[in-house]
Design an enzyme around this catalytic site. Structure first.
Site, PDB file in Angstrom:
ATOM      1  N   CYS A 146      16.169  15.682  12.064  1.00 30.18           N
ATOM      2  CA  CYS A 146      15.539  16.816  12.316  1.00 30.18           C
ATOM      3  C   CYS A 146      16.175  17.954  11.239  1.00 30.18           C
ATOM      4  O   CYS A 146      15.715  18.978  11.001  1.00 30.18           O
ATOM      5  CB  CYS A 146      15.822  17.382  13.789  1.00 30.18           C
ATOM      6  SG  CYS A 146      15.291  16.292  14.921  1.00 30.18           S
TER       7      CYS A 146
ATOM      8  N   HIS B  34      16.579  25.311  14.737  1.00 25.18           N
ATOM      9  CA  HIS B  34      15.659  24.115  15.095  1.00 25.18           C
ATOM     10  C   HIS B  34      15.169  24.111  16.432  1.00 25.18           C
ATOM     11  O   HIS B  34      15.884  24.790  17.422  1.00 25.18           O
ATOM     12  CB  HIS B  34      16.664  22.888  14.915  1.00 25.18           C
ATOM     13  CG  HIS B  34      16.062  21.699  15.283  1.00 25.18           C
ATOM     14  ND1 HIS B  34      14.496  21.252  14.877  1.00 25.18           N
ATOM     15  CD2 HIS B  34      16.257  20.473  16.046  1.00 25.18           C
ATOM     16  CE1 HIS B  34      14.223  20.413  15.365  1.00 25.18           C
ATOM     17  NE2 HIS B  34      15.050  19.688  16.161  1.00 25.18           N
TER      18      HIS B  34
ATOM     19  N   ASN C  78       9.382  20.065  19.894  1.00 29.94           N
ATOM     20  CA  ASN C  78      10.149  19.637  19.019  1.00 29.94           C
ATOM     21  C   ASN C  78       9.215  18.716  18.018  1.00 29.94           C
ATOM     22  O   ASN C  78       9.017  17.613  18.001  1.00 29.94           O
ATOM     23  CB  ASN C  78      11.258  19.083  19.551  1.00 29.94           C
ATOM     24  CG  ASN C  78      12.454  18.396  18.554  1.00 29.94           C
ATOM     25  OD1 ASN C  78      11.876  18.679  17.193  1.00 29.94           O
ATOM     26  ND2 ASN C  78      13.299  17.846  18.772  1.00 29.94           N
TER      27      ASN C  78
END
Ligand code: ACO
Length: 334
Positions: free
Chosen positions: A121, A261, A291
């Protein structure tokens, strides 16, 4: 990886941003019909209300292209102006060629070198730091950094602990060198490969090649020990945020916008709380998109820059955490 914060030196500036988001919406109520879950559980535990999912005929390149062309248009540049394309993804269209080469061909960025970057990520943030270093050597370079994930076909739609969390999408920025004191002020990257089992997509790869057993055991999907990841992410994000702020001579109270994030609203609240940054200064998109891994920060950045929340001169703090583990932060004077 920290950079000097003297106001006179040329810095890496963001010329344009863009996002590519699937049209198809999958709500928590849709998921209630698929697995043993509830809208209430998902909202309370993660902050996610819905996510976007690619449709038949769409794949990573669909949204990577949209985000990249939008960022180029915002920058006032044509694809052939690009010198370099960095694509962060662990779900590109193919293993070979790279997603970045497919993109380069699709948008006809004929003067650009292109490569993919794999850092979970945190991949897009790693891409920003790599681009920053290219631009330090060649300030005229125009670099596209795109984070793109097509996670919907790498999820186990029978595993309620993961399938409710993720979505598809892409976000991009175009960067170059500039000399007016704005731009990237400080960067910080970290990795810890000793705890990799907590977040995996095991194959296909040389350790887990495609066999009947591979398919039966669903080794291509995301598996995550969510609670363990949560506990690691919070102090890690806090540490790198402090690092870049201190390195550039700022305090958390100087930050105009914090874009962490987007994995879990509770992680964002916890990190912001530890730093003393009020949630009004945190850009949140997880409620709409879930996400999207390496795409979350560039998508959120693009939305906030384009709707006028982020203004020229604002101090913008980006921080990410992901599988590997990898994490890092970038501080930008917008
Ligand atoms: N619906 C209903 N119940 C569920 C669901 C669901 N979708 N998923 C799990 N549960 C149950 C569990 O089975 C467990 O039940 P039990 O107590 O009977 O065993 C209970 O809910 C609690 O489960 P936990 O895993 O402890 O719940 P938690 O509060 O930790 O929330 C979550 C889970 C949302 C995954 C959270 O841990 C998280 O967000 N972790 C971090 C993920 C992350 O940061 N990823 C970012 C980096 S990686 C990347 O972005 C690719």
């Amino acid at each position: 990886m920290a950079s000097n914060s003297s106001p006179k030196r040329s810095r890496t500036v963001v010329l344009g941003t863009g996002a590519g988001i699937p049209r198809k919406v999958l709500t928590n109520f849709d998921l209630e019909k698929m697995v043993d879950t509830s809208d209430e559980w998902i909202v309370q535990r993660s902050g996610i209300r819905e996510r976007r999912i690619g449709s038949e005929g769409e794949s990573s390149i669909t949204f990577t292209t949209q985000a990249s062309l939008a960022a180029l248009e915002d920058a006032g540049l044509a694809p052939e102006d690009l010198d370099l394309i960095i694509m962060a993804s662990h779900t590109p269209d193919m293993t070979l060629p790279s997603g970045s080469c497919l993109l380069q061909g699709r948008i006809k960025a004929k003067n650009a070198r292109a490569f993919d970057l794999l850092a979970g990520c945190t991949g897009w943030l790693y891409g920003m730091v790599v681009a920053d270093n290219f631009i330090k050597n060649s300030p005229d370079f125009k670099v596209l950094v795109v984070g793109s994930e097509f996670l919907s076909n790498r999820l186990d739609w029978e595993d309620r602990t993961t399938c409710v969390l993720f979505g598809d999408g892409a976000g991009a920025v175009v960067l170059t060198g500039g000399g007016d004191g704005r731009g990237i002020l400080s960067t910080c990257l970290r990795s810890d490969g000793t705890q990799w089992e907590a977040l995996t997509m095991l194959g296909p790869g040389s350790m887990y090649p495609i066999t009947h057993e591979f398919v039966d055991k669903k080794l291509h999907v995301v598996r995550m020990e969510g609670n363990r990841v949560f506990r690691l992410a919070v102090p890690a994000l806090e540490e790198v945020a402090w690092f870049v702020l201190t390195d550039a001579g700022f305090a958390p109270s100087d930050v105009d916008w914090f874009i962490p994030h987007q994995a879990n609203i509770r992680i964002m609240e916890s990190v912001a709380g530890r730093l003393g940054i009020p949630m009004e200064k945190v850009i949140v998109t997880i409620d709409k998109y879930g996400n999207t891994s390496s795409a979350t920060i560039p998508v959120a950045l693009s939305e906030a820059a384009r709707d006028g929340r982020i203004k020229r001169g604002d101090l913008v703090l980006l921080a990410s955490f992901g599988g590997g583990f990898t994490w890092g932060a970038v501080l930008i004077r917008w």
